[in-house]
Design a protein around this motif. Structure first.
Motif, PDB file in Angstrom:
ATOM      1  N   ASP A 106       0.873  -1.190  -0.011  1.00  0.00           N
ATOM      2  CA  ASP A 106      -0.042  -0.127   0.026  1.00  0.00           C
ATOM      3  C   ASP A 106       0.903   1.263   0.066  1.00  0.00           C
ATOM      4  OD1 ASP A 106       0.779  -0.825   2.496  1.00  0.00           O
ATOM      5  OD2 ASP A 106      -0.616   0.550   3.458  1.00  0.00           O
ATOM      6  N   ILE A 107       2.125   1.201   0.162  1.00  0.00           N
ATOM      7  CA  ILE A 107       2.985   2.467   0.149  1.00  0.00           C
ATOM      8  C   ILE A 107       4.141   2.079  -1.065  1.00  0.00           C
ATOM      9  CG2 ILE A 107       4.759   3.822   1.365  1.00  0.00           C
ATOM     10  CD1 ILE A 107       3.379   2.793   4.127  1.00  0.00           C
ATOM     11  N   ARG A 108       4.134   2.926  -1.807  1.00  0.00           N
ATOM     12  CA  ARG A 108       5.210   3.014  -2.947  1.00  0.00           C
ATOM     13  C   ARG A 108       5.993   4.300  -2.627  1.00  0.00           C
ATOM     14  NH1 ARG A 108       3.230  -0.503  -7.171  1.00  0.00           N
ATOM     15  NH2 ARG A 108       2.429  -2.259  -5.619  1.00  0.00           N
ATOM     16  N   PHE A 109       7.336   3.957  -3.247  1.00  0.00           N
ATOM     17  CA  PHE A 109       8.338   5.063  -2.849  1.00  0.00           C
ATOM     18  C   PHE A 109       8.796   5.625  -4.474  1.00  0.00           C
ATOM     19  CE2 PHE A 109       8.495   3.535   1.092  1.00  0.00           C
ATOM     20  CZ  PHE A 109       8.709   4.580   1.876  1.00  0.00           C
ATOM     21  N   ALA A 110       8.384   6.696  -4.959  1.00  0.00           N
ATOM     22  CA  ALA A 110       8.664   7.199  -6.189  1.00  0.00           C
ATOM     23  C   ALA A 110      10.156   7.346  -6.579  1.00  0.00           C
ATOM     24  CB  ALA A 110       7.953   8.713  -6.234  1.00  0.00           C
TER      25      ALA A 110
END
Length: 195
Positions: free
Chosen positions: A49-53
């Motif tokens: 549910d958490i992505r790092f761009a």
């Protein structure tokens, strides 16, 4: 960017990207934003549910930052084609978030990105939900960290330090990054866990 979003924008409808959340990590050069982001990414590994761009930047890749290098022509083309949900200029370079950010936001995920104080207003205009993390350090610490990268002359370091765009309001989290990476990094990771 999705075809639906392109069609909506082409029709002149100002629809914000959502329902997911964009967390912009901003602050002066040398504050340690990339280091804190790497720490939080490692602590939150496995969270779908958490992505790092990974930003697109018109600068060659190096060991100090995990980004995708693009040349000015490709960057300008990407802006014209609407491929970047957020883009800005700073320190003589062009920066952007890629199409995968819009896709993750549309899927309801939280996307964490190294941003710019100068791009906060545009982010709030383009995304339905934005949280702001402001990372900073004392001027002498910032100067030493920037100089240690070896990318800029002394005059360029001073120019970076003079650039201080104001925030459009108080951040959702403020981190004074002067202690060990564990203390500041865990504050960011804990904030992201709680969203």
């Amino acid at each position: 960017m999705s075809e639906e979003l392109r069609a909506t924008r082409a029709a002149g409808v100002d629809e914000k990207l959502g329902p997911g959340l964009l967390v912009l990590v901003v602050g002066p050069s040398g504050a340690g934003k990339d280091t804190l982001l790497a720490y939080a990414r490692a602590r939150l590994e496995g969270r779908d549910d958490i992505r790092f761009a990974r930003r697109r930047i018109t600068r060659p890749t190096d060991a100090t930052e995990d980004h995708i290098a693009v040349d000015e022509r490709d960057f300008t083309e990407g802006v014209a084609q609407g491929r970047f949900p957020l883009h800005w200029q700073a320190n003589g370079l062009s920066y952007a978030l890629g199409e995968e950010v819009a896709q993750d936001i549309a899927a309801g995920r939280t996307v964490v990105a190294n941003g710019s104080r100068a791009a906060v207003a545009e982010a709030r205009a383009r995304f339905a939900r934005v949280k702001l993390v402001h990372v900073t350090a004392p001027t002498e610490v910032l100067a030493a960290r920037i100089a240690a990268r070896g990318r800029e002359s002394a005059d360029e370091v001073l120019a970076r330090l003079k650039r201080e765009p104001a925030l459009d309001g108080p951040p959702d989290l403020r981190i004074l990054n002067v202690d060990g990476i564990d203390a500041a990094g865990e504050r960011l990771a804990a904030f992201l866990r709680g969203l």
